[in-house]
Design a protein around this motif. Structure first.
Motif, PDB file in Angstrom:
ATOM      1  N   GLU A   1       0.799  -1.130  -0.123  1.00 49.97           N
ATOM      2  CA  GLU A   1      -0.004  -0.042   0.018  1.00 49.97           C
ATOM      3  C   GLU A   1       0.999   1.087   0.073  1.00 49.97           C
ATOM      4  OE1 GLU A   1      -4.030   1.375   2.522  1.00 49.97           O
ATOM      5  OE2 GLU A   1      -3.189  -0.950   2.630  1.00 49.97           O
ATOM      6  N   TRP A   2       0.641   2.081  -0.803  1.00 50.39           N
ATOM      7  CA  TRP A   2       1.581   3.456  -1.032  1.00 50.39           C
ATOM      8  C   TRP A   2       0.905   4.492  -0.384  1.00 50.39           C
ATOM      9  CZ3 TRP A   2       6.190   2.576  -2.927  1.00 50.39           C
ATOM     10  CH2 TRP A   2       6.392   1.440  -3.806  1.00 50.39           C
ATOM     11  N   VAL A   3       1.620   5.382   0.416  1.00 51.23           N
ATOM     12  CA  VAL A   3       1.290   6.538   1.145  1.00 51.23           C
ATOM     13  C   VAL A   3       2.034   7.653   0.581  1.00 51.23           C
ATOM     14  CG1 VAL A   3       0.918   7.528   3.444  1.00 51.23           C
ATOM     15  CG2 VAL A   3       0.551   5.036   3.062  1.00 51.23           C
ATOM     16  N   LEU A   4       1.252   8.717   0.199  1.00 45.58           N
ATOM     17  CA  LEU A   4       1.683   9.882  -0.339  1.00 45.58           C
ATOM     18  C   LEU A   4       2.089  10.748   0.793  1.00 45.58           C
ATOM     19  CD1 LEU A   4       2.876  11.826  -2.609  1.00 45.58           C
ATOM     20  CD2 LEU A   4       0.651  12.729  -2.506  1.00 45.58           C
ATOM     21  N   GLN A   5       3.712  11.299   0.933  1.00 43.81           N
ATOM     22  CA  GLN A   5       4.153  12.460   1.854  1.00 43.81           C
ATOM     23  C   GLN A   5       4.090  13.690   1.072  1.00 43.81           C
ATOM     24  OE1 GLN A   5       7.998  12.300   3.059  1.00 43.81           O
ATOM     25  NE2 GLN A   5       7.659  13.506   4.951  1.00 43.81           N
ATOM     26  N   ALA A   6       2.993  14.384   0.964  1.00 49.75           N
ATOM     27  CA  ALA A   6       2.935  15.467  -0.003  1.00 49.75           C
ATOM     28  C   ALA A   6       3.944  16.737   0.399  1.00 49.75           C
ATOM     29  CB  ALA A   6       1.607  16.110   0.232  1.00 49.75           C
ATOM     30  N   ASP A   7       4.104  16.931   1.615  1.00 48.55           N
ATOM     31  CA  ASP A   7       5.326  17.681   2.180  1.00 48.55           C
ATOM     32  C   ASP A   7       6.451  16.929   2.552  1.00 48.55           C
ATOM     33  OD1 ASP A   7       3.694  20.097   1.633  1.00 48.55           O
ATOM     34  OD2 ASP A   7       2.358  19.784   3.571  1.00 48.55           O
ATOM     35  N   GLN A   8       7.452  17.432   2.006  1.00 47.89           N
ATOM     36  CA  GLN A   8       8.695  16.581   2.399  1.00 47.89           C
ATOM     37  C   GLN A   8       9.171  17.027   3.878  1.00 47.89           C
ATOM     38  OE1 GLN A   8      10.291  14.267   0.023  1.00 47.89           O
ATOM     39  NE2 GLN A   8       8.247  14.060  -0.580  1.00 47.89           N
ATOM     40  N   LEU A   9       9.053  16.530   4.854  1.00 49.94           N
ATOM     41  CA  LEU A   9       9.178  17.165   6.266  1.00 49.94           C
ATOM     42  C   LEU A   9       9.984  16.141   6.852  1.00 49.94           C
ATOM     43  CD1 LEU A   9       5.712  18.659   7.259  1.00 49.94           C
ATOM     44  CD2 LEU A   9       7.695  19.762   6.101  1.00 49.94           C
ATOM     45  N   GLY A  10      10.591  15.060   6.431  1.00 49.34           N
ATOM     46  CA  GLY A  10      11.653  14.349   7.177  1.00 49.34           C
ATOM     47  C   GLY A  10      11.170  12.808   7.296  1.00 49.34           C
ATOM     48  N   THR A  11      11.915  12.013   7.465  1.00 52.10           N
ATOM     49  CA  THR A  11      11.597  10.667   7.776  1.00 52.10           C
ATOM     50  C   THR A  11      10.723  10.303   8.912  1.00 52.10           C
ATOM     51  OG1 THR A  11      14.044  10.022   7.098  1.00 52.10           O
ATOM     52  CG2 THR A  11      12.695   8.553   8.113  1.00 52.10           C
ATOM     53  N   GLY A  12      10.850  11.129   9.978  1.00 53.28           N
ATOM     54  CA  GLY A  12       9.806  11.079  10.973  1.00 53.28           C
ATOM     55  C   GLY A  12       8.302  11.150  10.524  1.00 53.28           C
ATOM     56  N   HIS A  13       8.345  12.219   9.831  1.00 51.40           N
ATOM     57  CA  HIS A  13       7.041  12.661   9.353  1.00 51.40           C
ATOM     58  C   HIS A  13       6.458  11.844   8.147  1.00 51.40           C
ATOM     59  CE1 HIS A  13       4.443  14.811   6.533  1.00 51.40           C
ATOM     60  NE2 HIS A  13       4.004  15.311   7.530  1.00 51.40           N
ATOM     61  N   ALA A  14       7.537  11.203   7.717  1.00 48.92           N
ATOM     62  CA  ALA A  14       7.012  10.261   6.339  1.00 48.92           C
ATOM     63  C   ALA A  14       6.363   8.804   7.268  1.00 48.92           C
ATOM     64  CB  ALA A  14       8.125   9.834   5.584  1.00 48.92           C
ATOM     65  N   VAL A  15       7.213   8.514   8.141  1.00 50.26           N
ATOM     66  CA  VAL A  15       6.743   7.523   8.943  1.00 50.26           C
ATOM     67  C   VAL A  15       5.298   7.560   9.429  1.00 50.26           C
ATOM     68  CG1 VAL A  15       7.099   5.729  10.940  1.00 50.26           C
ATOM     69  CG2 VAL A  15       8.788   6.684   9.209  1.00 50.26           C
ATOM     70  N   MET A  16       4.984   8.878  10.068  1.00 50.65           N
ATOM     71  CA  MET A  16       3.754   9.142  10.696  1.00 50.65           C
ATOM     72  C   MET A  16       2.792   9.200   9.550  1.00 50.65           C
ATOM     73  SD  MET A  16       4.876  12.318  13.530  1.00 50.65           S
ATOM     74  CE  MET A  16       3.660  13.237  12.989  1.00 50.65           C
ATOM     75  N   GLN A  17       2.995   9.490   8.461  1.00 42.89           N
ATOM     76  CA  GLN A  17       2.151   9.511   7.603  1.00 42.89           C
ATOM     77  C   GLN A  17       1.438   8.042   7.086  1.00 42.89           C
ATOM     78  OE1 GLN A  17       0.930  12.473   5.685  1.00 42.89           O
ATOM     79  NE2 GLN A  17       2.014  12.919   7.818  1.00 42.89           N
ATOM     80  N   ALA A  18       2.351   6.954   7.380  1.00 42.18           N
ATOM     81  CA  ALA A  18       1.808   5.575   7.021  1.00 42.18           C
ATOM     82  C   ALA A  18       1.353   4.789   8.185  1.00 42.18           C
ATOM     83  CB  ALA A  18       3.215   4.993   6.325  1.00 42.18           C
ATOM     84  N   MET A  19       1.874   5.119   9.294  1.00 47.28           N
ATOM     85  CA  MET A  19       1.620   4.322  10.756  1.00 47.28           C
ATOM     86  C   MET A  19       0.043   4.056  10.767  1.00 47.28           C
ATOM     87  SD  MET A  19       4.421   3.150  11.806  1.00 47.28           S
ATOM     88  CE  MET A  19       3.797   2.338  13.200  1.00 47.28           C
ATOM     89  N   CYS A  20      -0.834   5.003  10.581  1.00 47.95           N
ATOM     90  CA  CYS A  20      -2.242   4.392  10.788  1.00 47.95           C
ATOM     91  C   CYS A  20      -2.873   3.592   9.940  1.00 47.95           C
ATOM     92  CB  CYS A  20      -3.075   5.784  10.964  1.00 47.95           C
ATOM     93  SG  CYS A  20      -2.680   6.919  12.353  1.00 47.95           S
ATOM     94  N   LEU A  21      -2.061   3.207   8.801  1.00 47.79           N
ATOM     95  CA  LEU A  21      -2.761   2.348   7.964  1.00 47.79           C
ATOM     96  C   LEU A  21      -1.953   0.807   8.141  1.00 47.79           C
ATOM     97  CD1 LEU A  21      -1.940   4.246   4.538  1.00 47.79           C
ATOM     98  CD2 LEU A  21      -4.238   3.800   5.861  1.00 47.79           C
ATOM     99  N   ILE A  22      -1.092   0.612   9.362  1.00 44.48           N
ATOM    100  CA  ILE A  22      -0.447  -0.441   9.608  1.00 44.48           C
ATOM    101  C   ILE A  22      -1.005  -1.009  10.853  1.00 44.48           C
ATOM    102  CG2 ILE A  22       1.881  -1.336  10.350  1.00 44.48           C
ATOM    103  CD1 ILE A  22       3.067   0.930   8.545  1.00 44.48           C
ATOM    104  N   PRO A  23      -1.598  -2.336  10.840  1.00 41.60           N
ATOM    105  CA  PRO A  23      -2.164  -2.801  11.795  1.00 41.60           C
ATOM    106  C   PRO A  23      -1.474  -2.829  13.333  1.00 41.60           C
ATOM    107  CG  PRO A  23      -2.445  -4.304  10.091  1.00 41.60           C
ATOM    108  CD  PRO A  23      -1.337  -3.117   9.658  1.00 41.60           C
TER     109      PRO A  23
END
Length: 69
Positions: A11-33
């Motif tokens: 499953e792909w998640v877009l990080q529209a604003d490039q705000l760093g690795t931590g932000h990228a992880v936060m964008q995807a975590m709610c999709l992960i059981p």
């Protein structure tokens, strides 16, 4: 990348604003059981072996970690 992994259950998640690795992880975590374990690895550290990662996963499974839900 998406074409190369088209045969996988990804499953792909877009990080529209490039705000760093931590932000990228936060964008995807709610999709992960909650029962899944997530490792964030950087591409410039290729010397981490599978055995080391297996130990890390085993250690992570011993603690109840909070979810984003």
């Amino acid at each position: 990348m998406q074409a190369a992994l088209a045969h996988e259950n990804v499953e792909w998640v877009l990080q529209a604003d490039q705000l760093g690795t931590g932000h990228a992880v936060m964008q995807a975590m709610c999709l992960i059981p909650d029962e899944h374990i997530v490792l964030v690895l950087y591409g410039d550290v290729p010397l981490i072996g599978a055995g080391t990662l297996a130990k890390l996963i085993a250690a992570a499974g011993e603690e109840p970690w909070p979810s984003c839900r």
